[in-house]
Design a protein around this motif. Structure first.
Motif, mmCIF file in Angstrom:
data_model
loop_
_atom_site.group_PDB
_atom_site.id
_atom_site.type_symbol
_atom_site.label_atom_id
_atom_site.label_comp_id
_atom_site.label_asym_id
_atom_site.label_seq_id
_atom_site.Cartn_x
_atom_site.Cartn_y
_atom_site.Cartn_z
ATOM 1 N N SER A 13 16.352 -27.134 38.414
ATOM 2 C CA SER A 13 15.833 -25.937 39.063
ATOM 3 C C SER A 13 15.614 -24.877 37.985
ATOM 4 C CB SER A 13 16.835 -25.409 40.090
ATOM 5 O OG SER A 13 16.590 -24.059 40.386
ATOM 6 N N SER B 143 11.823 -20.214 44.399
ATOM 7 C CA SER B 143 12.834 -20.097 43.351
ATOM 8 C C SER B 143 13.188 -18.632 43.110
ATOM 9 C CB SER B 143 12.310 -20.730 42.054
ATOM 10 O OG SER B 143 13.291 -20.696 41.045
ATOM 11 N N GLN C 52 15.321 -17.480 45.974
ATOM 12 C CA GLN C 52 16.690 -17.981 45.820
ATOM 13 C C GLN C 52 17.487 -17.087 44.881
ATOM 14 O OE1 GLN C 52 16.103 -22.156 44.582
ATOM 15 N NE2 GLN C 52 17.470 -22.713 46.259
ATOM 16 N N HIS D 190 18.198 -13.614 46.610
ATOM 17 C CA HIS D 190 19.258 -13.640 47.619
ATOM 18 C C HIS D 190 20.625 -13.940 46.993
ATOM 19 C CE1 HIS D 190 17.259 -12.894 51.383
ATOM 20 N NE2 HIS D 190 16.318 -13.787 51.141
ATOM 21 N N ALA D 191 20.652 -14.795 45.958
ATOM 22 C CA ALA D 191 21.913 -15.115 45.295
ATOM 23 C C ALA D 191 22.521 -13.868 44.680
ATOM 24 C CB ALA D 191 21.689 -16.192 44.242
#
Length: 246
Positions: free
Chosen positions: A43, A233, A236, A239-240
């Protein structure tokens, strides 16, 4: 076979052991500077973090390789910390540009999506391009090292961050800022600053702003798989970063 009684202190002071570990870290840093998330099947988010970590660790590793552990010239470390020759101007320093680790992470993340081509080429509309999509002053036959390309990208990231900061007034965590700068780099500062995403962020709806990223997967009125993957991506990472604050 019997271990010497002071084996721990011998191990801690063994220059050969530290030289080996330093060499390993330096090689890993070099490896990640040449690799890409797609080559490893990782990723881009994970690749960016791991790459940034080893790039930073490679700096003291190189110092250890140049000096034995018991004879490290502390003035070298002092001069390294005080050297401002490569520093950005204070007016341009932002959340990303002001941190070496954050900038390394941003370079790895954005560069992983943009793709690296070290020799000048013409893009789909005939514009001469090189490195991570750089077009300014590019001529046929131009060729750059990866270090040169990374330096160009660092300057562009700092510029796009500064442009985004002109309209993004909300305070956001670092990971979210990297995701938004990656998006801005891709869509342009003008489009970013006029977006619902920035308006939602400035209104305090940071989670809603992250969700807006998935809407930016079109080019020429058409949905592109690569853009969809990139936006996912970035979302992600966005939000992380928010979850880490809770």
């Amino acid at each position: 076979m019997k271990l010497v009684s002071n084996w721990k202190s011998v191990l801690k002071g063994a220059a050969s052991i530290w030289f080996f570990l330093a060499s390993l870290l330096a090689m890993l840093g070099f490896f990640f500077s040449l690799a890409s998330p797609f080559m490893l099947g990782w990723s881009p988010l994970w690749f960016a973090g791991v790459s940034a970590l080893f790039q930073v660790l490679a700096i003291p590793a190189r110092l250890v390789m140049q000096h034995s552990l018991t004879e490290v010239d502390l003035s070298v470390l002092s001069r390294f910390r005080q050297d401002q020759s490569g520093a950005l101007r204070k007016g341009s320093i932002g959340l990303i540009a002001g941190s070496g680790l954050a900038l390394s992470t941003a370079i790895a993340f954005v560069g992983g999506w943009e793709g690296l081509r070290q020799e000048a080429y013409q893009d789909v509309v005939g514009v001469w391009t090189v490195c991570y999509g750089e077009t300014k002053g590019v001529r046929p036959g131009d060729r750059y090292s990866k270090a040169d390309c990374d330096e160009m990208l660092a300057e562009e990231i700092a510029a796009y961050e500064a442009a985004l900061d002109q309209c993004l007034t909300a305070e956001v965590p670092l990971g979210m800022k990297i995701a938004l700068v990656s998006w801005t780099y891709n869509v342009g500062a003008g489009a970013a600053c006029q977006s619902t995403l920035v308006r939602r962020a400035n209104a305090g709806d940071l989670s809603g702003a992250c969700d807006e990223l998935k809407r930016w997967n079109r080019a020429g009125g058409r949905i592109w798989r690569g853009l969809t993957r990139r936006r996912f991506s970035e979302m992600q990472m966005c939000h992380a970063a928010l979850q880490a604050m809770e």
